[in-house]
Design an enzyme around this catalytic site. Structure first.
Site, short mmCIF file in Angstrom:
data_model
loop_
_atom_site.label_atom_id
_atom_site.label_comp_id
_atom_site.label_asym_id
_atom_site.label_seq_id
_atom_site.Cartn_x
_atom_site.Cartn_y
_atom_site.Cartn_z
CG HIS A 189 -4.89 5.81 -0.20
ND1 HIS A 189 -4.90 5.78 1.18
CD2 HIS A 189 -5.87 6.69 -0.56
CE1 HIS A 189 -5.84 6.59 1.62
NE2 HIS A 189 -6.44 7.16 0.59
CG HIS A 245 -1.91 1.06 1.29
ND1 HIS A 245 -3.10 1.01 0.60
CD2 HIS A 245 -1.93 2.25 1.97
CE1 HIS A 245 -3.81 2.11 0.85
NE2 HIS A 245 -3.11 2.88 1.68
CG MET A 264 -9.90 7.01 4.23
SD MET A 264 -8.33 6.14 3.99
CE MET A 264 -7.35 6.77 5.36
N GLY A 318 -0.05 8.34 9.57
CA GLY A 318 -0.09 7.00 10.13
C GLY A 318 -0.22 7.10 11.65
CG ASP A 340 -0.81 5.67 2.43
OD1 ASP A 340 -1.97 5.54 2.00
OD2 ASP A 340 -0.34 4.99 3.37
N GLY A 359 -0.10 0.12 8.67
CA GLY A 359 1.20 0.78 8.57
C GLY A 359 2.00 0.57 9.83
C1 DX5 Z 1 -3.41 7.48 6.25
C2 DX5 Z 1 -2.94 6.44 5.25
C3 DX5 Z 1 -2.76 5.09 5.81
C4 DX5 Z 1 -1.73 4.98 6.92
C5 DX5 Z 1 -2.24 3.99 7.90
O1 DX5 Z 1 -3.82 8.64 5.57
O2 DX5 Z 1 -3.87 6.34 4.18
O3 DX5 Z 1 -2.50 4.14 4.79
O4 DX5 Z 1 -0.47 4.59 6.49
O5 DX5 Z 1 -1.37 3.95 8.97
P1 DX5 Z 1 -1.72 3.16 10.31
O6 DX5 Z 1 -1.94 1.73 9.92
O7 DX5 Z 1 -0.52 3.38 11.14
O8 DX5 Z 1 -2.98 3.79 10.87
ZN ZN Z 2 -3.68 4.65 2.72
#
Ligand code: DX5
Ligand code: ZN
Length: 231
Positions: free
Chosen positions: A71, A32, A142, A149, A34, A202
């Site tokens: 994403h 994934h 989301m 993250g 971002d 993440g």
């Molecule tokens: C947030 C991102 C996520 C992020 C998730 O805007 O789209 O993909 O990396 O991170 P975690 O898993 O740490 O919440």
């Molecule tokens: Zn993401």
């Protein structure tokens, strides 16, 4: 089949190739990626050149390709979506409110050879899906507000997952239901039981000493989801 998609947002950006290789060796199903533009979201990450570089690492040791799941948290969407397709993205997801012409953006991604995804923020209704669901390969919910993250999972997402699952099942189409934000070993089974089949994580993976232990623990949890629940 469940898919675990580690988000490289929490990886060591100075060693991205190694990080991607290691997390794939540890069992990642998708990578994934971002993309943040400091406009649609208040943060800035990486662009198509980095995706193209990462793409070369998106393969298992025995040569099986691992999908590169992009994403986009950018506005406008179209030019960057095309650039990421060109860079080798296998899936390109975007937030419908960031595109002036959602149907056109979906077609553009599809025509460029990638799978399409629509992303819905915690406060955004799924209404944008209604007339384009025939062009969507992935719905991404989301479970945090996008941009960072390591945020806490927003509980109202469970009900939204259930709602999205019914929309997808009613469509009769093969659409993945992905959840992104705050997914961890201790809630992944609940997220799956609500109806999700694809899990972005993440900090819960890259924040651990052993990526394999982290992914294995998530799969063990997924194995506890009762038959008939989830997908
Ligand atoms: C947030 C991102 C996520 C992020 C998730 O805007 O789209 O993909 O990396 O991170 P975690 O898993 O740490 O919440
Ligand atoms: Zn993401």
């Amino acid at each position: 089949m469940y898919r675990i998609a580690p988000s490289i947002l929490s990886a060591d950006f100075a060693n991205l190739g190694t990080e991607v290789r290691e997390v794939i060796e540890a069992g990642a199903d998708w990578i994934h990626f971002d993309v943040m533009d400091n406009h649609y979201v208040p943060n800035l990450t990486v662009g198509p050149a980095v995706a193209a570089a990462i793409k070369r690492y998106c393969v298992t040791g025995d040569g099986t390709p691992v999908p590169l799941d992009v994403h986009l948290m950018v506005e406008p969407v179209d030019e960057l979506a095309a650039a990421f397709c060109e860079a080798g993205a296998d899936l390109v997801s975007f937030h419908p409110e960031a595109s002036r012409h959602v149907d056109r953006t979906l077609s553009l991604i599809h025509d460029a050879g990638a799978k399409t995804g629509l992303v819905f923020n915690p406060g955004t209704s799924l209404a944008a899906l209604e007339w384009v669901i025939d062009k969507v390969d992935l719905v991404l919910l989301m479970s945090v507000n996008p941009g960072f993250g390591g945020q806490a999972f927003i509980e109202s997402t469970y009900e939204k997952i259930d709602f999205a699952r019914r929309l997808i099942d009613d469509s009769g189409r093969d659409i993945r239901l992905q959840v992104d934000g705050g997914v961890k070993t201790d809630n992944i089974a609940d997220v799956a039981a609500a109806g999700a089949d694809t899990f972005v994580a993440g900090s819960a993976i890259f924040g651990q000493a052993s990526y394999r232990d982290a992914i294995d623990a998530m799969r063990t949890e997924l194995g506890t989801v009762a038959q008939g629940e989830g997908k």
